[in-house]
Design an enzyme around this catalytic site. Structure first.
Site, PDB file in Angstrom:
ATOM      1  N   TYR A 146      37.537  68.636 -30.586  1.00  0.00           N
ATOM      2  CA  TYR A 146      37.786  67.673 -31.668  1.00  0.00           C
ATOM      3  C   TYR A 146      38.033  66.275 -31.091  1.00  0.00           C
ATOM      4  O   TYR A 146      37.382  65.296 -31.469  1.00  0.00           O
ATOM      5  CB  TYR A 146      38.971  68.138 -32.524  1.00  0.00           C
ATOM      6  CG  TYR A 146      39.523  67.053 -33.405  1.00  0.00           C
ATOM      7  CD1 TYR A 146      38.726  66.478 -34.388  1.00  0.00           C
ATOM      8  CD2 TYR A 146      40.829  66.575 -33.242  1.00  0.00           C
ATOM      9  CE1 TYR A 146      39.212  65.458 -35.185  1.00  0.00           C
ATOM     10  CE2 TYR A 146      41.322  65.566 -34.036  1.00  0.00           C
ATOM     11  CZ  TYR A 146      40.504  65.007 -35.002  1.00  0.00           C
ATOM     12  OH  TYR A 146      40.975  63.991 -35.781  1.00  0.00           O
ATOM     13  N   LEU A 148      51.405  71.824 -40.324  1.00  0.00           N
ATOM     14  CA  LEU A 148      52.801  72.274 -40.322  1.00  0.00           C
ATOM     15  C   LEU A 148      53.562  71.925 -41.610  1.00  0.00           C
ATOM     16  O   LEU A 148      54.167  72.801 -42.230  1.00  0.00           O
ATOM     17  CB  LEU A 148      53.517  71.668 -39.101  1.00  0.00           C
ATOM     18  CG  LEU A 148      54.981  72.057 -38.973  1.00  0.00           C
ATOM     19  CD1 LEU A 148      55.137  73.557 -38.750  1.00  0.00           C
ATOM     20  CD2 LEU A 148      55.646  71.284 -37.833  1.00  0.00           C
ATOM     21  N   GLY A 172      37.375  67.781 -49.336  1.00  0.00           N
ATOM     22  CA  GLY A 172      37.902  66.794 -50.288  1.00  0.00           C
ATOM     23  C   GLY A 172      37.934  67.331 -51.711  1.00  0.00           C
ATOM     24  O   GLY A 172      37.408  68.422 -51.999  1.00  0.00           O
ATOM     25  N   LYS A 230      35.654  62.615 -31.204  1.00  0.00           N
ATOM     26  CA  LYS A 230      36.077  61.262 -31.588  1.00  0.00           C
ATOM     27  C   LYS A 230      35.846  60.291 -30.429  1.00  0.00           C
ATOM     28  O   LYS A 230      35.444  59.142 -30.631  1.00  0.00           O
ATOM     29  CB  LYS A 230      37.565  61.263 -31.970  1.00  0.00           C
ATOM     30  CG  LYS A 230      37.874  62.065 -33.219  1.00  0.00           C
ATOM     31  CD  LYS A 230      37.289  61.400 -34.463  1.00  0.00           C
ATOM     32  CE  LYS A 230      37.666  62.157 -35.717  1.00  0.00           C
ATOM     33  NZ  LYS A 230      37.208  61.525 -36.941  1.00  0.00           N
ATOM     34  N   ARG A 251      55.728  66.128 -32.021  1.00  0.00           N
ATOM     35  CA  ARG A 251      54.672  65.283 -32.582  1.00  0.00           C
ATOM     36  C   ARG A 251      55.289  64.052 -33.248  1.00  0.00           C
ATOM     37  O   ARG A 251      56.452  64.051 -33.664  1.00  0.00           O
ATOM     38  CB  ARG A 251      53.873  66.041 -33.657  1.00  0.00           C
ATOM     39  CG  ARG A 251      53.060  67.200 -33.127  1.00  0.00           C
ATOM     40  CD  ARG A 251      51.852  66.702 -32.338  1.00  0.00           C
ATOM     41  NE  ARG A 251      51.062  67.793 -31.785  1.00  0.00           N
ATOM     42  CZ  ARG A 251      51.315  68.404 -30.634  1.00  0.00           C
ATOM     43  NH1 ARG A 251      52.345  68.037 -29.889  1.00  0.00           N
ATOM     44  NH2 ARG A 251      50.520  69.368 -30.200  1.00  0.00           N
TER      45      ARG A 251
HETATM   46  N1  UFG Z   1      52.349  74.307 -35.959  1.00  0.00           N
HETATM   47  C1  UFG Z   1      53.091  75.474 -35.986  1.00  0.00           C
HETATM   48  N2  UFG Z   1      52.841  76.372 -36.989  1.00  0.00           N
HETATM   49  C2  UFG Z   1      51.905  76.166 -37.960  1.00  0.00           C
HETATM   50  C3  UFG Z   1      51.168  74.956 -37.934  1.00  0.00           C
HETATM   51  C4  UFG Z   1      51.417  74.051 -36.917  1.00  0.00           C
HETATM   52  O1  UFG Z   1      53.931  75.712 -35.133  1.00  0.00           O
HETATM   53  O2  UFG Z   1      51.729  77.036 -38.830  1.00  0.00           O
HETATM   54  C5  UFG Z   1      52.625  73.329 -34.905  1.00  0.00           C
HETATM   55  C6  UFG Z   1      51.402  73.007 -34.064  1.00  0.00           C
HETATM   56  O3  UFG Z   1      51.267  73.909 -32.994  1.00  0.00           O
HETATM   57  C7  UFG Z   1      51.717  71.573 -33.620  1.00  0.00           C
HETATM   58  C8  UFG Z   1      52.527  70.994 -34.783  1.00  0.00           C
HETATM   59  O4  UFG Z   1      52.991  72.122 -35.524  1.00  0.00           O
HETATM   60  O5  UFG Z   1      52.514  71.602 -32.490  1.00  0.00           O
HETATM   61  C9  UFG Z   1      51.685  70.135 -35.706  1.00  0.00           C
HETATM   62  O6  UFG Z   1      50.521  70.880 -36.056  1.00  0.00           O
HETATM   63  P1  UFG Z   1      49.492  70.418 -37.170  1.00  0.00           P
HETATM   64  O7  UFG Z   1      48.505  71.532 -37.310  1.00  0.00           O
HETATM   65  O8  UFG Z   1      50.230  69.998 -38.392  1.00  0.00           O
HETATM   66  O9  UFG Z   1      48.842  69.111 -36.552  1.00  0.00           O
HETATM   67  P2  UFG Z   1      48.136  68.928 -35.119  1.00  0.00           P
HETATM   68  O10 UFG Z   1      49.140  68.317 -34.185  1.00  0.00           O
HETATM   69  O11 UFG Z   1      47.470  70.168 -34.665  1.00  0.00           O
HETATM   70  O12 UFG Z   1      46.955  67.930 -35.435  1.00  0.00           O
HETATM   71  C10 UFG Z   1      47.058  66.774 -36.243  1.00  0.00           C
HETATM   72  C11 UFG Z   1      45.714  66.559 -36.910  1.00  0.00           C
HETATM   73  C12 UFG Z   1      44.664  66.279 -35.862  1.00  0.00           C
HETATM   74  C13 UFG Z   1      45.117  65.139 -34.952  1.00  0.00           C
HETATM   75  C14 UFG Z   1      46.492  65.404 -34.395  1.00  0.00           C
HETATM   76  C15 UFG Z   1      46.970  64.180 -33.638  1.00  0.00           C
HETATM   77  O13 UFG Z   1      45.330  67.712 -37.660  1.00  0.00           O
HETATM   78  O14 UFG Z   1      43.447  65.934 -36.518  1.00  0.00           O
HETATM   79  O15 UFG Z   1      47.412  65.671 -35.459  1.00  0.00           O
HETATM   80  O16 UFG Z   1      48.208  64.422 -33.025  1.00  0.00           O
HETATM   81  F1  UFG Z   1      44.256  65.034 -33.920  1.00  0.00           F
END
Ligand code: UFG
Length: 325
Positions: free
Chosen positions: A141, A188, A36, A145, A219
């Site tokens: 993770y 992302l 934070g 939860k 997503r």
């Molecule tokens: N992704 C990429 N490249 C990157 C980063 C992410 O391709 O550099 C992809 C990931 O593989 C995923 C999508 O983009 O398919 C979204 O990734 P994020 O890292 O932005 O988010 P996550 O889906 O991993 O996770 C987020 C929160 C979690 C929560 C989840 C619920 O960080 O705490 O959403 O769906 F549990």
């Protein structure tokens, strides 16, 4: 009411604090400022910098501030990291939540809102995913939860503690003042916008061999203010009974579609490289929020990926160095 917000200096927590203050509530933020930012905390909130590992520090907050309710955002939240460092999640996340809940039980605090996650649904049988879906955590993770979720009905039975479990799909976007600023940034949308700002060379797509239309993960992106508003509504609704809600937009976008949207909005080419899959990532996660719509009248105000990415883009342009800038 007085609300204790753990993680109120973080991305989603700070926006919830902003809305609680606008609604006239009194807010105490408990945050270790590890992820934070002091600057993210609304100036009218009281900030206590402490660790949730420290039971005594939590007890002190309970005695000094006597909150009516707790919103618990503080957590390690990275799916990928939890596959590398499971004990940060199965250990720290769970123990910190337990410390908080035990302190609440002992100090007579009887309203609790848990930031839960769509990572509970690794093998969904129906899409979009509603609250009746079978729970199969997708990573340590998600498991952490779920472990906290499972405690809550017991605490209701024994102490009369009402709870709301709010399972977020992918939080995204920004308010004019508050946005996403992690270090390191692994999400992302901020990564893609970092490329558009010239701070990164490219984005790597984690896998293009998923069983989805374009091979990349799908997503459900939900705006941080819509998520925060659900907390305010859920808190009021606890007067009647405990609640479990999934919070998403009901529409999925692939990694490629998010990058395309950012290209259109920013006018930048945003080079994308192909990478391998990231452990713990399910192919598709899309949520149904019909239940909270029906029961509490919640509807996402940011219902398109364009409006969500646009709000984030405005924030990142205004604060290119995040809260340090
Ligand atoms: N992704 C990429 N490249 C990157 C980063 C992410 O391709 O550099 C992809 C990931 O593989 C995923 C999508 O983009 O398919 C979204 O990734 P994020 O890292 O932005 O988010 P996550 O889906 O991993 O996770 C987020 C929160 C979690 C929560 C989840 C619920 O960080 O705490 O959403 O769906 F549990």
């Amino acid at each position: 009411m007085k609300i204790l917000v753990t993680g109120g200096a973080g991305y989603i927590g700070s926006v919830a604090v902003e809305q609680l203050i606008s609604a006239g509530e009194s807010v105490v933020v408990l945050d270790n400022l590890c992820q934070g930012h002091r600057q993210a905390v609304h100036p009218q909130a009281t900030l206590v910098v402490a660790e949730l590992e420290n039971r005594q520090a939590i007890d002190e907050v309970m005695t000094t501030h006597r909150p009516d309710a707790v919103m618990h955002f503080a957590s390690h939240t990275l799916v990928g990291e939890s596959m590398q460092q499971p004990f940060r999640y199965l250990g720290t996340n769970v123990v910190n939540g337990l410390n908080l809940l035990q302190s609440m039980a002992e100090h007579g605090v009887r309203r609790f809102i848990l930031s839960s996650t769509a990572n509970l649904f690794d093998q969904p049988e129906r899409m979009p995913i509603d609250e009746t879906e079978r729970i199969v955590p997708g990573s340590p993770y998600g498991e952490s939860k779920y472990m906290l979720e499972r405690l809550l009905p017991w605490l209701e039975k024994i102490y009369g503690m009402r709870y709301a479990m709010l399972r977020y799909f992918n939080a995204a976007g920004a308010t004019p003042e508050r946005g996403e600023d992690h270090n390191p940034e692994l999400h992302l949308i901020p990564i893609v916008l970092g490329v558009a700002l010239g701070q990164r060379e490219s984005v790597t797509i984690f896998g293009e061999d998923y069983p989805t239309p374009d091979g990349t993960c799908v997503r459900d992106y939900i705006h941080v203010s819509d998520l925060a508003r659900a907390h305010i509504l859920a808190l009021a609704a606890l007067e009647k009974e405990s609640r479990v809600y999934n919070l998403g937009n009901g529409r999925g976008y692939s990694v490629r579609q998010v990058i395309e949207t950012a290209r259109r909005l920013t006018g930048h080419a945003i080079p994308a490289l192909m990478g391998s899959r990231r452990a713990g990532d399910p192919a598709v996660l899309v949520g149904s929020s019909r239940k909270i719509e029906r029961e509490l009248g919640w509807r996402p105000q940011f219902d398109s990926i364009e409006s969500i990415v646009e709000s984030a883009w405005r924030w990142h342009q205004r604060f290119p160095k995040g809260y340090q800038g």
